[in-house]
Motif scaffolding. Structure first.
Motif, PDB file in Angstrom:
ATOM      1  N   VAL A 204       0.853  -1.187   0.000  1.00  0.00           N
ATOM      2  CA  VAL A 204       0.000   0.000   0.000  1.00  0.00           C
ATOM      3  C   VAL A 204       0.894   1.244   0.000  1.00  0.00           C
ATOM      4  O   VAL A 204       1.792   1.368   0.848  1.00  0.00           O
ATOM      5  CB  VAL A 204      -0.934   0.012   1.226  1.00  0.00           C
ATOM      6  CG1 VAL A 204      -1.760   1.310   1.272  1.00  0.00           C
ATOM      7  CG2 VAL A 204      -1.869  -1.192   1.190  1.00  0.00           C
ATOM      8  N   PRO A 205       0.698   2.163  -0.952  1.00  0.00           N
ATOM      9  CA  PRO A 205       1.576   3.341  -1.046  1.00  0.00           C
ATOM     10  C   PRO A 205       1.240   4.406   0.001  1.00  0.00           C
ATOM     11  O   PRO A 205       0.217   4.345   0.683  1.00  0.00           O
ATOM     12  CB  PRO A 205       1.291   3.859  -2.464  1.00  0.00           C
ATOM     13  CG  PRO A 205      -0.106   3.415  -2.749  1.00  0.00           C
ATOM     14  CD  PRO A 205      -0.280   2.099  -2.042  1.00  0.00           C
ATOM     15  N   GLU A 206       2.133   5.384   0.093  1.00  0.00           N
ATOM     16  CA  GLU A 206       1.900   6.534   0.963  1.00  0.00           C
ATOM     17  C   GLU A 206       0.688   7.312   0.462  1.00  0.00           C
ATOM     18  O   GLU A 206       0.454   7.409  -0.736  1.00  0.00           O
ATOM     19  CB  GLU A 206       3.124   7.456   0.970  1.00  0.00           C
ATOM     20  CG  GLU A 206       4.346   6.879   1.676  1.00  0.00           C
ATOM     21  CD  GLU A 206       4.202   6.877   3.195  1.00  0.00           C
ATOM     22  OE1 GLU A 206       3.332   7.628   3.703  1.00  0.00           O
ATOM     23  OE2 GLU A 206       4.943   6.136   3.854  1.00  0.00           O
ATOM     24  N   MET A 207      -0.055   7.896   1.401  1.00  0.00           N
ATOM     25  CA  MET A 207      -1.247   8.662   1.038  1.00  0.00           C
ATOM     26  C   MET A 207      -1.131  10.079   1.592  1.00  0.00           C
ATOM     27  O   MET A 207      -0.977  10.260   2.805  1.00  0.00           O
ATOM     28  CB  MET A 207      -2.509   7.969   1.586  1.00  0.00           C
ATOM     29  CG  MET A 207      -2.831   6.647   0.913  1.00  0.00           C
ATOM     30  SD  MET A 207      -3.986   5.645   1.893  1.00  0.00           S
ATOM     31  CE  MET A 207      -2.869   4.786   2.998  1.00  0.00           C
ATOM     32  N   VAL A 208      -1.206  11.045   0.708  1.00  0.00           N
ATOM     33  CA  VAL A 208      -1.213  12.461   1.097  1.00  0.00           C
ATOM     34  C   VAL A 208      -2.574  13.014   0.671  1.00  0.00           C
ATOM     35  O   VAL A 208      -2.806  13.289  -0.512  1.00  0.00           O
ATOM     36  CB  VAL A 208      -0.060  13.239   0.421  1.00  0.00           C
ATOM     37  CG1 VAL A 208      -0.088  14.707   0.866  1.00  0.00           C
ATOM     38  CG2 VAL A 208       1.283  12.600   0.728  1.00  0.00           C
ATOM     39  N   LEU A 209      -3.461  13.158   1.625  1.00  0.00           N
ATOM     40  CA  LEU A 209      -4.857  13.455   1.298  1.00  0.00           C
ATOM     41  C   LEU A 209      -5.050  14.921   0.929  1.00  0.00           C
ATOM     42  O   LEU A 209      -4.602  15.826   1.643  1.00  0.00           O
ATOM     43  CB  LEU A 209      -5.768  13.108   2.478  1.00  0.00           C
ATOM     44  CG  LEU A 209      -5.737  11.657   2.966  1.00  0.00           C
ATOM     45  CD1 LEU A 209      -6.748  11.463   4.098  1.00  0.00           C
ATOM     46  CD2 LEU A 209      -6.019  10.678   1.840  1.00  0.00           C
TER      47      LEU A 209
ATOM     48  N   VAL B 231      -4.487   7.940  -4.407  1.00  0.00           N
ATOM     49  CA  VAL B 231      -5.768   7.426  -4.921  1.00  0.00           C
ATOM     50  C   VAL B 231      -5.839   5.915  -4.736  1.00  0.00           C
ATOM     51  O   VAL B 231      -6.865   5.362  -4.302  1.00  0.00           O
ATOM     52  CB  VAL B 231      -5.936   7.811  -6.404  1.00  0.00           C
ATOM     53  CG1 VAL B 231      -7.159   7.119  -7.000  1.00  0.00           C
ATOM     54  CG2 VAL B 231      -6.057   9.328  -6.549  1.00  0.00           C
ATOM     55  N   THR B 232      -4.741   5.231  -5.051  1.00  0.00           N
ATOM     56  CA  THR B 232      -4.719   3.765  -4.911  1.00  0.00           C
ATOM     57  C   THR B 232      -4.852   3.358  -3.449  1.00  0.00           C
ATOM     58  O   THR B 232      -5.618   2.441  -3.104  1.00  0.00           O
ATOM     59  CB  THR B 232      -3.419   3.199  -5.505  1.00  0.00           C
ATOM     60  OG1 THR B 232      -3.354   3.533  -6.894  1.00  0.00           O
ATOM     61  CG2 THR B 232      -3.351   1.697  -5.332  1.00  0.00           C
ATOM     62  N   GLY B 233      -4.129   4.028  -2.552  1.00  0.00           N
ATOM     63  CA  GLY B 233      -4.191   3.690  -1.129  1.00  0.00           C
ATOM     64  C   GLY B 233      -5.561   3.917  -0.531  1.00  0.00           C
ATOM     65  O   GLY B 233      -6.072   3.083   0.246  1.00  0.00           O
ATOM     66  N   LEU B 234      -6.174   5.048  -0.894  1.00  0.00           N
ATOM     67  CA  LEU B 234      -7.515   5.328  -0.376  1.00  0.00           C
ATOM     68  C   LEU B 234      -8.527   4.330  -0.945  1.00  0.00           C
ATOM     69  O   LEU B 234      -9.405   3.829  -0.232  1.00  0.00           O
ATOM     70  CB  LEU B 234      -7.909   6.758  -0.735  1.00  0.00           C
ATOM     71  CG  LEU B 234      -9.263   7.261  -0.231  1.00  0.00           C
ATOM     72  CD1 LEU B 234      -9.457   6.971   1.252  1.00  0.00           C
ATOM     73  CD2 LEU B 234      -9.416   8.762  -0.494  1.00  0.00           C
ATOM     74  N   ALA B 235      -8.387   4.009  -2.244  1.00  0.00           N
ATOM     75  CA  ALA B 235      -9.317   3.072  -2.880  1.00  0.00           C
ATOM     76  C   ALA B 235      -9.232   1.689  -2.240  1.00  0.00           C
ATOM     77  O   ALA B 235     -10.259   1.044  -1.971  1.00  0.00           O
ATOM     78  CB  ALA B 235      -9.042   2.987  -4.377  1.00  0.00           C
ATOM     79  N   VAL B 236      -8.020   1.206  -1.975  1.00  0.00           N
ATOM     80  CA  VAL B 236      -7.890  -0.148  -1.418  1.00  0.00           C
ATOM     81  C   VAL B 236      -8.393  -0.169   0.031  1.00  0.00           C
ATOM     82  O   VAL B 236      -8.887  -1.207   0.514  1.00  0.00           O
ATOM     83  CB  VAL B 236      -6.437  -0.655  -1.538  1.00  0.00           C
ATOM     84  CG1 VAL B 236      -5.534  -0.081  -0.454  1.00  0.00           C
ATOM     85  CG2 VAL B 236      -6.400  -2.181  -1.515  1.00  0.00           C
TER      86      VAL B 236
END
Length: 863
Positions: A624-629, A696-701
């Motif tokens: 899971v990648p880093e997420m910067v919202l 986007v990928t991290g939030l989606a998963v």
């Protein structure tokens, strides 16, 4: 208190009328304000009427203000007013109730001029006039309308915002594409804070108990499914009406960490079992043993999570039933009487209810049983049937006298009313359960026979009745107690503990009288502190395509057949719960099953979860990648949280079908989020683009992980598959909070991702439709070979009988509906063309059967 009203505001009519009821009970100042004055400081738009309480709080709902004034006047809340659906059934009572006042005010602009009312609504006009002549209503009208009549409403209404137009919207059961709700900055901030806390927000898991017993200080939830008769195989309607609905709620209860016991079992005594034993040449016990295994296997395949699945043919059932009977007898709640009963001279026996069939005396249904009509639902005494027949030999029985015991329901009616008065307000009894129970009470309870002339049942422990057994519907509901007693010798901690136990009972609506009237009366009369139902959850009926399920005619899917269709159990669960008959009857449709599987599961839910997982695997090496919202991401967190909370609100109210829509709504939000942000493109761009793709990928998963838990009550196998693919931490799999948490933080490694659902094909579904359609269509296809021994041309086109022609006409109509539905759904052109070809072929067969030449294909005329 201060009441703010405005001239010409329709909502002020019922409020002022209700205030008249409370005159002298509290100091009330009435202030008239302009239609554009903002009275409530935290509302963005003007709103009247408004009641400012002495505490400084505001009430600005018309019905809430009316309710407050009625409570001040000494009115006690009654279930009829709390349940608007019941109010409709009372045909506008003449007594002035809260419901009357609120509806009088709401309908005033329409009903003040009788010219608007057709003659058939004269009762409505009479009700309106009666209320309008009462002093509080007259004063309210004078205050608001100022002698101008309904024209006084115009200036106020013209200043109100236009309602969103509904024109052009198709009437449909499908969920609409919802616009995202407007969120406050505070709501967004709360959602972000909860998200950032992540797994540390989860409480410790409840320790597993065996057996499950009530725990002081916790919420103890006892769940029962109506006990299925052991003499038959349950069809899809039986499964959704009882065990599957209860299973969803039981699984949800466990996700909420409520201390939950879910039980069911086979109902094995009674006439139905004796009848089946005679049909199959077995003893009643052999029938029970055979079908108990069949039932258990079916529910196991459907993944029903019983804590215990028992049966009623046990010593515990005899002991507890006889104890309740003896307590009722000693307290004077059992009567003895001579009754007229049907006796079959050919079989030399009195006929118990289910050994008799005939015409219902209430609705004329020709296959009514001797105890209840399946069409109108009314309970029947067998002697009331018209044209009765013995089910065994089909001879006409005669009426003779016999001696029986009765439960004195009239003597228990006051206790029942008092209990219902305490239980129903604030409970989650379904509207149909409330209505059926109230209709019994409105008609007045009558003594109910509790013994039968049978051998297979719980013996009656009373001299002179040794040759009789208890009527199955006296002791069948006691089966819940005996099944629990066979599960644990501490069963009384569940069933004699009303202060600590919340009892939910699930059933179809025909079982309501026995759970809402008969058993509560028995338990109240026994005076042994029994736990009674807190929430009675009743469904309407599920039909099959255009008719009813029928094992004998081969119509419909039964539990043992579903396993052989090649369609997984979770797909059956999903579709049955999607069409659950919560407020009205619904129907199973093969075409709709295909559409829901291919659209909602494959294209919506499955597509989103698979894409979210695949992006992690493909673009970020499975981590899971880093997420910067961004602010948009934070707003999505809040929208998902809002929908999650809506899901909780619905399931807490046991609105199972509607809660399923929340899952699909979140999935749609997720798909839209991916489409708008296009991570597959951004991953190839600049550093900022790649970071955006990671967020986007991290939030989606993480949304996919949330959906896997929300889905668990509905599709447990699919839920477990998603959680295995995402390697969701175990605590996050077993607890569902009301906030959306980050359960897959940056750096979390997921597993192998694969598709969750398979497409259902038209040919596959059409084959199943014919297989479970009773075989009528196959007979018409072979028409020419079967209708006549003389193979002449004239015979082949004229000898089709009316029934065969009608069968083909029905098939043409059904196929026409399929074509229209596909066109309305804008389905693939090839799919539509295939169904049109089937329709044309059926029309040709119908033409041949009717003796007409087949129609020539239509085409453009040559000029």
């Amino acid at each position: 208190m201060r009441l703010f009203v405005s001239e010409g505001a329709p909502g002020c009519l019922p409020v002022l009328a209700a205030a008249g009821r409370a005159r002298g009970r509290a100091e009330l100042l009435i202030s008239t304000v302009g239609p554009e004055d903002c009275v409530v400081p935290f509302l963005t738009r003007p709103k009247v009427p408004v009641l400012q309480l002495d505490s400084g709080n505001y009430l600005f709902s018309t019905s809430a203000i009316c309710r407050y004034f009625f409570l001040l006047s000494g009115w006690e809340q009654d279930d009829l007013t709390n349940q608007w659906l019941e109010w409709e059934a009372t045909e506008l009572q003449e007594t002035e109730s809260l419901a009357d006042i609120v509806l009088w005010g709401a309908l005033y602009p329409l009903l003040q001029d009788p010219a608007y009312l057709p003659e058939e609504l004269s009762a409505l006009h009479s009700w309106f006039q009666t209320l309008s002549t009462q002093e509080p209503c007259q004063r309210a009208a004078e205050t608001v309308l100022k002698q101008q009549g309904v024209l006084a409403l115009r200036p106020y209404l013209q200043k109100q915002p236009q309602p969103s137009p509904a024109e052009g919207r198709a009437v449909t059961n499908e969920p609409e594409e919802e616009e995202l709700a407007t969120l406050s900055e505070e709501e967004i901030a709360v959602a972000v804070t909860a998200w950032e806390k992540g797994l540390e927000s989860l409480p410790p898991l409840r320790p597993q108990q065996n057996p499950v017993l009530p725990v002081t200080g916790e919420r103890n939830v006892l769940i029962t499914s109506a006990l299925p008769y052991v003499n038959n195989v349950p069809h899809l309607g039986n499964i959704i009406g009882c065990v599957l609905s209860a299973d969803v709620f039981a699984r949800y209860s466990r996700l909420r960490q409520w201390n939950t016991l879910y039980l069911c079992g086979t109902d094995e005594y009674g006439t139905a079992t004796e009848t089946k034993a005679m049909e199959e040449g077995l003893t009643p016990q052999e029938i029970c043993d055979k079908y108990h295994i069949i039932h258990a296997d079916i529910y196991r395949w459907f993944n029903i999570s019983f804590d215990t699945f028992g049966r009623t043919t046990t010593p515990q059932q005899t002991k507890i039933t006889q104890d309740i009977f003896q307590r009722l007898l000693t307290r004077g709640f059992v009567l003895q009487d001579t009754v007229e009963q049907l006796r079959c001279e050919h079989c030399a026996r009195f006929l118990a209810d289910r050994f008799v069939e005939g015409v219902c005396p209430f609705c004329g249904y020709e296959e009514a049983r001797g105890d209840q009509c399946d069409k109108c639902g009314k309970l029947i005494n067998a002697v009331e049937l018209k044209k009765p027949q013995c089910k065994v030999c089909r001879s006409c029985p005669v009426v003779q006298s016999t001696h029986h015991l009765f439960l004195d329901l009239p003597k228990l009616e006051k206790r029942l009313e008092e209990w219902l008065g305490r239980t129903l307000p604030g409970s989650d009894w379904t509207p149909n359960a409330r209505f059926i129970t109230r209709s019994w009470l409105r008609d007045g309870l009558k003594p109910r026979c509790i013994t039968r002339d049978l051998k297979w049942g719980t013996p009656v422990p009373l001299e002179g009745f040794e040759d009789k057994v208890f009527y199955v519907w006296f002791d069948a509901t006691i089966g819940y107690l005996s099944i629990t007693a066979n599960y644990t010798d501490q069963w009384e901690r569940w069933w004699k503990n009303p202060e600590q136990v919340d009892l939910y009972q699930f059933m179809a609506k025909d079982n309501v009288p026995f759970h809402g009237i008969v058993f509560p009366c028995s338990a109240l009369g026994a005076e042994d502190n029994y736990t009674l139902v807190s929430h009675l959850i009743a469904t309407e009926y599920l039909n099959y395509e255009d008719g009813k399920f029928s094992k004998s005619r081969g119509v419909g899917v039964f539990g043992d057949m579903a396993q052989d269709t090649g369609i997984p159990a979770d797909i059956w669960r999903f579709y049955l719960l999607y069409i659950r008959p919560e407020g009205q009857d619904s129907a199973f449709s093969w075409t709709d099953l295909l559409l829901k599987n291919n659209s909602e599961l494959l294209n919506n839910l499955g597509n989103f979860i698979n894409r979210a997982g695949m992006f992690v695997s493909k673009f970020f090496g499975g981590y899971v990648p880093e997420m910067v919202l961004t602010p948009d991401d934070q707003r999505l967190l809040a929208h998902v949280t809002l929908e999650l909370q809506h899901y909780h609100q619905l399931l807490e109210k046991v609105r199972i079908r509607d809660a399923l829509r929340s899952i699909l709504t979140i999935s749609r939000h997720g798909n839209q989020y991916i489409q708008v942000n296009e991570p597959w493109k951004r991953i190839k761009g600049s550093e900022a683009d790649r970071q955006r793709a990671g967020t986007v990928t991290g939030l989606a998963v993480n949304i996919a992980a949330l959906l896997s838990v929300m889905l668990q009550p509905y599709m447990p196998t699919v839920s477990a598959t998603i959680q295995a693919q995402l390697q969701l931490p175990p605590p996050a799999c077993s607890i569902l909070l009301t906030n959306f948490l980050c359960t897959l933080p940056a750096g979390h490694q997921i597993g192998t991702v694969s598709p969750l659902f398979q497409k259902l094909e038209n040919d596959q579904i059409e084959s199943l439709r014919q297989r479970f359609g009773g075989g009528q269509l196959e007979e018409t296809f072979d028409l020419k070979a079967k209708t006549s021994p003389k193979p002449t041309v004239i015979e082949t086109v004229t000898t089709a009988g009316p029934q065969q022609i009608q069968a083909l006409m029905d098939e043409v109509t059904k196929q026409g509906n399929i074509v229209r539905e596909l066109k309305a759904q804008k389905a693939d052109k090839n799919q539509v063309a295939a169904e049109v070809a089937k329709l044309l072929d059926l029309k040709k067969q119908l033409a041949v059967a009717e003796g007409k030449p087949p129609e020539a294909p239509k085409g453009k005329k040559k000029k």
